[in-house]
Design an enzyme around this catalytic site. Structure first.
Site, PDB file in Angstrom:
ATOM      1  N   GLU A 133       0.862  -1.193   0.000  1.00 57.70           N
ATOM      2  CA  GLU A 133       0.000   0.000   0.000  1.00 57.70           C
ATOM      3  C   GLU A 133       0.887   1.228   0.000  1.00 57.70           C
ATOM      4  O   GLU A 133       1.852   1.286   0.765  1.00 57.70           O
ATOM      5  CB  GLU A 133      -0.838   0.115   1.285  1.00 57.70           C
ATOM      6  N   LYS A 150     -15.194   4.914   5.286  1.00 64.78           N
ATOM      7  CA  LYS A 150     -14.017   4.764   6.146  1.00 64.78           C
ATOM      8  C   LYS A 150     -14.082   5.779   7.271  1.00 64.78           C
ATOM      9  O   LYS A 150     -14.291   6.962   7.039  1.00 64.78           O
ATOM     10  CB  LYS A 150     -12.737   4.980   5.340  1.00 64.78           C
ATOM     11  N   GLU A 169      -8.849   9.910   5.098  1.00 64.64           N
ATOM     12  CA  GLU A 169      -9.114   8.476   4.970  1.00 64.64           C
ATOM     13  C   GLU A 169     -10.120   8.165   3.864  1.00 64.64           C
ATOM     14  O   GLU A 169     -10.075   7.117   3.249  1.00 64.64           O
ATOM     15  CB  GLU A 169      -9.645   7.910   6.297  1.00 64.64           C
TER      16      GLU A 169
END
Ligand SMILES: *[C@@H]1O[C@H](CO)[C@@H](O)[C@H](O)[C@H]1NC(C)=O
Ligand SMILES: *[C@@H]1O[C@H](CO)[C@@H](O)[C@H](O)[C@H]1NC(C)=O
Ligand SMILES: *[C@@H]1O[C@H](CO)[C@@H](O)[C@H](O)[C@H]1NC(C)=O
Length: 486
Positions: free
Chosen positions: A294, A351, A357
């Protein structure tokens, strides 16, 4: 720690090998994958998502579960998938191979190989999991691998686990600094030292119980280390010392020289990655590869999330893609092309946490681009010809420090409600609850009220003290005096 100012423009255009008949873990030019997260209520159905990915030339995708509609949608797509066994199942997976046998039978075998599953991510960032599932990690990985062997698919599916990287959690740490101990120095989750990169070393308490056995397993099974790397977090926690250009691959100057070996770093991303390579070398693992499972940069954020905007997100992700496709590895491993999964495909409106986010996506749910960056070599050539990547001066932001407030638990809510809210805050809520785990600094007093206060405040601070983020259905309230959690 010390960081520097920078700028770089690795405008390289190379041929992106689109290998669909082999497992293209490391093609000659590096590979770009995308994380397909689904914490949203407005995303297109999976078959449309697969069409979108194909139209973008994406050949590698990582998901966070083994959802059957998603796995089915990728059937015959030619896209390679990394799937995940969630943290909640780690203890069962560690306990008994019959569990992993069943898990493989129901979650992998019905889809593979028409759906090209190439990797199983066992757990996610377990070192920062509030439930501390660390001790289950390696046994779970071994059982998964044993089950893959049993069903004769171990040669096409590797087993690994995404680790949190060096500096990623400084942001969480900064935002959750509580005064349980004044000046509490919460160490980064994976590395003890990460600067300069060549001095990278793992946290000593993790080495024997988990890092060494995991690297042994990875080395033996031909797997690779998965690392989640977010220069964004390091930047916002240290924006006074890290230049935006260095964080965004725009170093134009002489770079940051590692005094131990003279290697030149022109981006925080490379320095973070090499710190992990260096840490592995200390333990003798000089040939284990790393996949960045990620990385990303948000296109929007709260007022205190410095640098979270579309221009910077486009610069980070666009420059990263060009950097990866150049085929040049990091300074410590220049001949090892990078393999990177961008986070994330879509903005995800469900999220929790700060505004950033919900704004990591390359695409809006309606499949429009949030910003336009190349994702393949072809795309990057077209883009390079059309316009060089934007180069702006460092953007100036100020972080408001006035009117500081904290969030504490409301005893009147009762233990049951507090416990439920606590579980949410430390779980899905993403609060940093490491310090209230058994043995940690703020574990005592071991009461639901004390733990809930700690967790609620972490959640509240992480969410930028936004309205409604200190409520938990009446189980919490805002205070204007810094509370003590001891
Ligand atoms: C988590 O578990 C590991 C292994 O069981 C242990 O070494 C580590 O200290 C634990 N961490 C915390 C914060 O409790
Ligand atoms: C970056 O480098 C290019 C080429 O060397 C130069 O023309 C440009 O002025 C530099 N920009 C900055 C901000 O240093
Ligand atoms: C990694 O695996 C290779 C091949 O099996 C082996 O020769 C080497 O000793 C292993 N490295 C470590 C550090 O265990």
């Amino acid at each position: 720690m010390e960081f520097h100012k920078h700028l770089s423009n690795t405008l390289c255009t190379f041929i992106f090998l689109l290998i669909t008949s082999l497992i293209p873990v490391f093609s000659d030019s590096g590979t770009i994958g995308v994380n397909y997260g689904r914490l949203a209520n407005d995303l297109p159905p999976p078959p449309q998502v697969v069409q979108l990915l194909k139209a973008q030339g994406i050949t590698k995708v990582k998901i966070f579960d083994t959802d059957s509609t998603v796995l089915s949608a990728f059937s015959d797509s030619g896209i390679f998938l990394t799937v995940a066994l969630p943290n909640e199942q780690l203890s069962s997976a560690a306990a008994d191979q019959s569990f992993t046998d069943t898990w493989i039978q129901s979650n992998i075998l019905p889809y593979h190989p028409n759906t090209r599953i190439e990797a199983i991510a066992v757990g996610n960032e377990v070192f920062v999991d509030p439930q501390n599932t660390t001790k289950f990690l390696v046994p779970a990985m071994r059982n998964i691998h044993a089950s893959l062997l049993k069903y004769d698919v171990a040669s096409s599916i590797i087993v690994s686990s995404p680790l949190p990287s060096a500096l990623q959690n400084q942001w969480r740490i900064q935002n959750s600094k509580m005064g349980c101990t004044p000046n509490d120095q919460v160490a980064p989750p994976l590395l003890q030292t990460s600067y300069p990169a060549s001095s990278g070393s793992f946290k000593p308490d993790l080495v024997e119980p988990v890092i060494k056995p995991m690297l042994d397993f990875i080395n033996q099974t031909g797997s690779y280390l998965m690392v989640n790397a977010y220069p964004f977090f390091a930047y916002i926690a240290n924006s006074d010392t890290i230049s935006l250009d260095y964080a965004l691959f725009r170093d134009n100057n002489s770079g940051d020289v590692d005094p131990n070996n003279g290697l030149v770093y022109k981006s925080l991303f490379e320095a973070q990655t090499d710190a992990v390579f260096a840490a592995m070398a200390v333990l003798g693992f000089n040939n284990v590869k790393i996949v960045i499972s990620e990385t990303g940069w948000p296109s929007d954020g709260d007022e205190n999330e410095i640098g979270a905007n579309a221009e910077n997100a486009a610069a980070y992700n666009g420059n990263l893609v060009r950097r990866v496709l150049s085929g040049v590895g990091t300074p410590l491993r220049p001949n090892e092309p990078l393999s990177v999964y961008l986070f994330a495909l879509f903005n995800e409106n469900e999220k929790p946490g700060p505004t950033s986010e919900r704004n990591y996506g390359l695409f809006y749910p309606n499949q429009q681009k949030v910003y336009d960056i190349p994702l393949t070599a072809e795309g990057s050539e077209i883009q390079a010809a059309a316009a060089p990547p934007p180069r702006g001066g460092d953007l100036e932001y100020t972080v408001s420090k006035v009117g500081m407030t904290w969030c504490v638990a409301n005893e009147q809510a009762g233990e049951m409600r507090l416990q439920m809210a606590l579980d949410y805050a430390c779980g899905k809520g993403g609060a940093d609850c490491r310090q209230i785990m058994p043995g940690a600094t703020c574990y005592d007093p071991n009461t639901v009220v004390a733990h809930a206060s700690y967790a609620f405040n972490s959640y509240y601070q992480r969410n930028g003290r936004g309205s409604g983020t200190c409520d938990f259905g009446g189980a919490a309230y805002v205070v204007t005096q810094r509370p003590s959690f001891q």
